[in-house]
Motif scaffolding. Structure first.
Motif, PDB file in Angstrom:
ATOM      1  N   ILE A 117       0.852  -1.192   0.000  1.00 38.56           N
ATOM      2  CA  ILE A 117       0.000   0.000   0.000  1.00 38.56           C
ATOM      3  C   ILE A 117       0.891   1.247   0.000  1.00 38.56           C
ATOM      4  N   TYR A 118       0.670   2.122  -0.968  1.00 40.36           N
ATOM      5  CA  TYR A 118       1.443   3.370  -1.062  1.00 40.36           C
ATOM      6  C   TYR A 118       0.940   4.378  -0.032  1.00 40.36           C
ATOM      7  N   LEU A 119       1.875   4.991   0.722  1.00 41.01           N
ATOM      8  CA  LEU A 119       1.508   5.982   1.725  1.00 41.01           C
ATOM      9  C   LEU A 119       1.979   7.384   1.372  1.00 41.01           C
ATOM     10  N   ALA A 120       3.221   7.499   0.932  1.00 39.91           N
ATOM     11  CA  ALA A 120       3.774   8.839   0.732  1.00 39.91           C
ATOM     12  C   ALA A 120       4.999   8.763  -0.152  1.00 39.91           C
ATOM     13  N   THR A 121       5.436   9.923  -0.638  1.00 42.08           N
ATOM     14  CA  THR A 121       6.681  10.056  -1.377  1.00 42.08           C
ATOM     15  C   THR A 121       7.620  10.949  -0.585  1.00 42.08           C
ATOM     16  N   THR A 122       8.843  10.497  -0.403  1.00 42.47           N
ATOM     17  CA  THR A 122       9.872  11.244   0.316  1.00 42.47           C
ATOM     18  C   THR A 122      10.924  11.710  -0.674  1.00 42.47           C
ATOM     19  N   SER A 123      11.276  12.980  -0.605  1.00 43.69           N
ATOM     20  CA  SER A 123      12.265  13.554  -1.518  1.00 43.69           C
ATOM     21  C   SER A 123      13.441  14.107  -0.723  1.00 43.69           C
ATOM     22  N   SER A 124      14.645  13.861  -1.226  1.00 41.69           N
ATOM     23  CA  SER A 124      15.854  14.402  -0.592  1.00 41.69           C
ATOM     24  C   SER A 124      16.453  15.486  -1.465  1.00 41.69           C
ATOM     25  N   GLU A 125      17.172  16.404  -0.821  1.00 37.83           N
ATOM     26  CA  GLU A 125      17.904  17.419  -1.561  1.00 37.83           C
ATOM     27  C   GLU A 125      19.221  16.821  -2.057  1.00 37.83           C
ATOM     28  N   ALA A 126      19.927  17.551  -2.870  1.00 40.62           N
ATOM     29  CA  ALA A 126      21.232  17.096  -3.339  1.00 40.62           C
ATOM     30  C   ALA A 126      22.170  16.906  -2.140  1.00 40.62           C
ATOM     31  N   ILE A 127      22.976  15.848  -2.180  1.00 40.36           N
ATOM     32  CA  ILE A 127      23.887  15.514  -1.088  1.00 40.36           C
ATOM     33  C   ILE A 127      25.314  15.712  -1.572  1.00 40.36           C
ATOM     34  N   HIS A 128      26.083  16.552  -0.857  1.00 39.33           N
ATOM     35  CA  HIS A 128      27.466  16.837  -1.233  1.00 39.33           C
ATOM     36  C   HIS A 128      28.408  16.038  -0.329  1.00 39.33           C
ATOM     37  N   ILE A 129      29.321  15.292  -0.937  1.00 37.65           N
ATOM     38  CA  ILE A 129      30.260  14.462  -0.189  1.00 37.65           C
ATOM     39  C   ILE A 129      31.672  14.959  -0.466  1.00 37.65           C
ATOM     40  N   GLU A 130      32.374  15.356   0.614  1.00 37.50           N
ATOM     41  CA  GLU A 130      33.754  15.808   0.518  1.00 37.50           C
ATOM     42  C   GLU A 130      34.547  15.161   1.653  1.00 37.50           C
ATOM     43  N   PRO A 131      35.861  15.032   1.505  1.00 38.86           N
ATOM     44  CA  PRO A 131      36.670  14.396   2.553  1.00 38.86           C
ATOM     45  C   PRO A 131      36.484  15.063   3.910  1.00 38.86           C
ATOM     46  N   LYS A 132      36.240  14.238   4.933  1.00 35.46           N
ATOM     47  CA  LYS A 132      36.148  14.639   6.341  1.00 35.46           C
ATOM     48  C   LYS A 132      34.999  15.609   6.652  1.00 35.46           C
ATOM     49  N   ALA A 133      34.193  15.930   5.680  1.00 36.92           N
ATOM     50  CA  ALA A 133      33.063  16.828   5.934  1.00 36.92           C
ATOM     51  C   ALA A 133      31.807  16.002   6.188  1.00 36.92           C
ATOM     52  N   PRO A 134      31.081  16.274   7.285  1.00 37.20           N
ATOM     53  CA  PRO A 134      29.855  15.515   7.561  1.00 37.20           C
ATOM     54  C   PRO A 134      28.861  15.636   6.415  1.00 37.20           C
ATOM     55  N   MET A 135      28.184  14.549   6.140  1.00 41.14           N
ATOM     56  CA  MET A 135      27.163  14.555   5.092  1.00 41.14           C
ATOM     57  C   MET A 135      25.814  14.904   5.709  1.00 41.14           C
ATOM     58  N   LYS A 136      25.158  15.884   5.172  1.00 45.56           N
ATOM     59  CA  LYS A 136      23.825  16.266   5.641  1.00 45.56           C
ATOM     60  C   LYS A 136      22.785  15.878   4.601  1.00 45.56           C
ATOM     61  N   VAL A 137      21.772  15.148   5.063  1.00 43.80           N
ATOM     62  CA  VAL A 137      20.697  14.710   4.178  1.00 43.80           C
ATOM     63  C   VAL A 137      19.406  15.356   4.646  1.00 43.80           C
ATOM     64  N   ASN A 138      18.841  16.222   3.822  1.00 42.05           N
ATOM     65  CA  ASN A 138      17.564  16.864   4.129  1.00 42.05           C
ATOM     66  C   ASN A 138      16.469  16.189   3.308  1.00 42.05           C
ATOM     67  N   ALA A 139      15.430  15.711   3.998  1.00 41.09           N
ATOM     68  CA  ALA A 139      14.354  14.988   3.317  1.00 41.09           C
ATOM     69  C   ALA A 139      13.000  15.571   3.704  1.00 41.09           C
ATOM     70  N   THR A 140      12.083  15.530   2.759  1.00 42.55           N
ATOM     71  CA  THR A 140      10.725  16.025   2.973  1.00 42.55           C
ATOM     72  C   THR A 140       9.745  14.969   2.489  1.00 42.55           C
ATOM     73  N   SER A 141       8.699  14.741   3.298  1.00 41.50           N
ATOM     74  CA  SER A 141       7.671  13.769   2.925  1.00 41.50           C
ATOM     75  C   SER A 141       6.305  14.404   3.106  1.00 41.50           C
ATOM     76  N   VAL A 142       5.418  14.149   2.173  1.00 40.67           N
ATOM     77  CA  VAL A 142       4.063  14.709   2.214  1.00 40.67           C
ATOM     78  C   VAL A 142       3.050  13.571   2.192  1.00 40.67           C
ATOM     79  N   VAL A 143       2.161  13.538   3.198  1.00 41.43           N
ATOM     80  CA  VAL A 143       1.051  12.581   3.235  1.00 41.43           C
ATOM     81  C   VAL A 143      -0.233  13.383   3.124  1.00 41.43           C
ATOM     82  N   ARG A 144      -0.898  13.290   1.993  1.00 46.43           N
ATOM     83  CA  ARG A 144      -2.103  14.087   1.789  1.00 46.43           C
ATOM     84  C   ARG A 144      -3.336  13.422   2.400  1.00 46.43           C
TER      85      ARG A 144
END
Length: 287
Positions: A41-68
């Protein structure tokens, strides 16, 4: 809409000149149907922003989900049962059991996602276990106030409901809310099955099988306690099935002679909760 930010440690050594940008991605969130063989059963769609990966830099993942809205297949009772797929998931979660959700590449991927990545992700469905949380202490208080007994019909068939005494009173339940619940929650109806004790001895079972109208009021958090929800419902002539006639006789005798009687209650409470997504039912919450 739900938003989340996840920060992940990055162990790529400094001497590796690596810099990668993962494009925005979208994933569909699905759950089991009534049977394991049913389509998810489909509930929602989750979208992430672009993820930048560089040496020793923490990776931040921003995600948004909408349930209508919640689909009918998720909230309606399954065949030959009183439970819906939503009831099953919530029931497992509040009893501390793991629930499983499924993540699949979205049918309508993000516009910035390369087509070949979107096609590849749509072909993969990954099960993700979600650890349950025991809600054994969610109901902090469960009281029945202003209790009145109605005596059974002395001429009734011993197996008929009329052979049981009737109990009326006001149910008061104080339930703990998650600290993150900064939105309105309204309880419209409740029902319960409660064991009634006197001086540690079980007297009977209060069988409140029919849904009863209820009112609720949010109690804001204090320095020592989180937010609470006060739920109140009036019951009238609920059947009390006596399991120990000696204990019941002792209670009635004390009441007839004007002495106060203290009863103890252990209950399993069902609540119907109104949300912006529709009505949800939480079952078998211990109180």
């Amino acid at each position: 809409m739900a938003e989340a930010t996840i920060e992940v440690d990055n162990n790529i050594p400094d001497d590796i000149p690596l810099s990668i940008t993962i494009p925005p991605l979208s994933f569909d969130v699905l759950v089991n149907g009534c049977e394991e063989t049913d389509p998810h059963i489909y509930l929602a769609t989750t979208s992430s922003e672009a993820i930048h990966i560089e040496p020793k830099a923490p990776m931040k993942v921003n995600a948004t989900s909408v349930v209508r809205e919640l689909p009918d297949s998720f909230t309606q009772k399954c065949p030959n049962t009183e439970l819906s797929p939503l009831d099953t998931i919530l029931g497992d979660y509040i009893q501390g059991k793991s629930a499983t959700i499924y993540v699949r590449g979205a049918q309508n991927p993000h516009s910035d996602t390369p087509e070949f990545i979107g096609q590849f992700l749509k072909s993969i469905t990954v099960p993700i276990p979600v650890a349950g949380q025991s809600f054994g202490d969610i109901v902090k208080e469960f009281d029945i106030k202003d209790v009145h007994f109605g005596m059974p019909d002395p001429f009734a068939d011993p197996k008929s409901p009329e052979s049981n005494p009737r109990m009326s009173g006001t149910i008061m339940a104080l339930a703990e809310l998650p600290k993150e619940a900064n939105f309105n929650i309204d309880v419209n109806r409740i029902r319960a099955t409660a064991d009634v004790f006197h001086k540690g001895k079980k007297m009977g079972v209060l069988e409140l099988k029919e849904w009863q109208k209820a009112q609720s009021k949010r109690v804001e958090a204090t320095k020592t306690e989180g937010p609470m929800l006060m739920v109140q419902s009036r019951i009238k002539d609920a059947p009390l099935r006596i399991t120990d006639q000696d204990v019941f006789s002792d209670v009635i005798e004390k009441m007839l002679f004007g002495k106060g009687v203290k009863l103890e209650v252990e209950a399993l409470v069902d609540m119907e909760i109104a949300t912006v997504l529709g009505g949800l039912k939480m079952r078998n919450i211990p109180g």
